[in-house]
Design an enzyme around this catalytic site. Sequence first.
Site, PDB file in Angstrom:
ATOM      1  N   LYS A 193       0.819  -1.219   0.000  1.00  0.00           N
ATOM      2  CA  LYS A 193       0.000   0.000   0.000  1.00  0.00           C
ATOM      3  C   LYS A 193       0.848   1.263   0.000  1.00  0.00           C
ATOM      4  CE  LYS A 193      -2.777   0.258   3.389  1.00  0.00           C
ATOM      5  NZ  LYS A 193      -3.769   0.968   4.231  1.00  0.00           N
ATOM      6  N   SER A 194       1.883   1.283   0.833  1.00  0.00           N
ATOM      7  CA  SER A 194       2.703   2.497   0.948  1.00  0.00           C
ATOM      8  C   SER A 194       3.317   2.877  -0.391  1.00  0.00           C
ATOM      9  CB  SER A 194       3.810   2.285   1.988  1.00  0.00           C
ATOM     10  OG  SER A 194       3.284   2.124   3.273  1.00  0.00           O
ATOM     11  N   ARG A 202      -8.285  11.945  13.438  1.00  0.00           N
ATOM     12  CA  ARG A 202      -6.831  11.840  13.612  1.00  0.00           C
ATOM     13  C   ARG A 202      -6.198  13.211  13.375  1.00  0.00           C
ATOM     14  NH1 ARG A 202      -5.730   6.864   9.637  1.00  0.00           N
ATOM     15  NH2 ARG A 202      -3.560   7.135  10.304  1.00  0.00           N
ATOM     16  N   SER A 213       8.596   9.492  11.586  1.00  0.00           N
ATOM     17  CA  SER A 213       7.339   9.322  10.861  1.00  0.00           C
ATOM     18  C   SER A 213       7.583   9.473   9.366  1.00  0.00           C
ATOM     19  CB  SER A 213       6.306  10.362  11.318  1.00  0.00           C
ATOM     20  OG  SER A 213       5.224  10.406  10.426  1.00  0.00           O
ATOM     21  N   GLN A 228       5.299   9.497   7.075  1.00  0.00           N
ATOM     22  CA  GLN A 228       4.294  10.389   6.496  1.00  0.00           C
ATOM     23  C   GLN A 228       4.674  11.849   6.685  1.00  0.00           C
ATOM     24  OE1 GLN A 228       0.415   9.372   8.021  1.00  0.00           O
ATOM     25  NE2 GLN A 228       0.399   7.363   7.042  1.00  0.00           N
ATOM     26  N   ASP A 268       3.372  -0.832  12.250  1.00  0.00           N
ATOM     27  CA  ASP A 268       2.123  -1.428  11.794  1.00  0.00           C
ATOM     28  C   ASP A 268       1.985  -2.886  12.212  1.00  0.00           C
ATOM     29  OD1 ASP A 268       1.163   0.868  10.608  1.00  0.00           O
ATOM     30  OD2 ASP A 268       1.932   0.375   8.622  1.00  0.00           O
TER      31      ASP A 268
END
Length: 428
Positions: free
Chosen positions: A21-22, A121, A166, A168, A313
């Site tokens: 997915k990433s 979030r 992180s 992201q 994850d």
Amino acid sequence: MNKEVRPARALNGKIKLPPDKSISHRSVMFAALHEGRSVIRNFSSAADPHSTINCMRGLGVTVYEDGNTVEVEGVGRDGLQSPEGDLDCGNSGTTMRLLSGIIAGAGIPARLVGDESLSARTMKRIIDPLTEMGAEITARKDDFAPLEISRPGPLKPLYFPLPIPSAQLKSCVLLAGLFGDEQTEVIETLPSRDHTERLLNLTIEEKGEEKHIYSSREDNIPEQSYRIPNDFSAAAFWLVAGAIHPNAEITLPNVGMNPTRFGALDILEQMGADITVNNEHDEGAEPVADLRVASSALQPVEITEEIVPNCIDEIPILMIAMLFSDGVSRISGAEELRHKETDRLAAMAEMLGKAGVDFTEYEDGLEIKGDPDFVPESASYQSYHDHRIAMSAAVLSMLGNKSSQIQGAECTAISYPSFWGDLSLLTN
């Protein structure tokens, strides 16, 4: 949808895992910023990366889909268009956070929205640095989506030591920096996923314990034509299932082996899991291999703050492995799990309590007393609409004394649409 999971007599077979997915998210975003066509094979069919596709279409990018092959007509950095309506990120934090960097960098006004879970979030971590770079961002109270983003003035370069490990946050700032005439510099002290740096071929300098990553308009954005590896995070569920089940042998072909992603593999091997790695090769900028796991005698393990970013994850399913180890395991420095799709530490604590596990919950982790002969009690497990909680509960239930129920089981489609079919394949 509720799903009944029966105790499994054996787990045997070969599973084709879903694509990563990433990388799927990033491939479409980066292909859009490339000037020219990119052909991406083995693209994820999960809901989240398709939120990214729809958002890129909203920005004026042409994206064709043919099964799991995606073609993107890249418009370059200066070809993105202001969307006519909201950009719906669905449940995907990756979409919202990375796309915010692109939109702030491009200087086009846009409004990003998400579903109920994503809207709960906080986006403060990306709002602060993007604001420093010249963006104006209006958010709901306490920095929650929807996000209205514009940039009335010039883009400012940013020197940005990452406050937390992180991927992201790192990617968001670097993507904004791609639009700047001067270099943006992100400093990483603890490693996080490096797909963005790899796929964009960004300049990286190692300075002692720090990694300095640079982006600016001078960076040439490469074509994104490659086959996406299968998802290591999905593989982790079967690696644990195969290791803890007394009659198991599972083969997982073409799994992504990015060194910033397979922390869970190192942890399982440290625990004594019988895992073999074969057929190592590269797919584009990413290493890939075939994995095989068989029934194992597991030892306890400690997961500390330094290790957490590379297995964040996978921590919920690693907790399941700990239940069947011979001793006490400890997870610390994982408070980030409280800010995922749900509070994953609280959700896992509830699950372990229902299963009859001897454990202690802390603000930043759990301590779990394992037992190789542990048999989970039959229970009804709440997924909280979190795919990783649902799949962890399913693996736990396969070792139970009776059938268990997984509530909200359809949420596995967020990252692993074929999960329930693969479970059936291995148990029949």
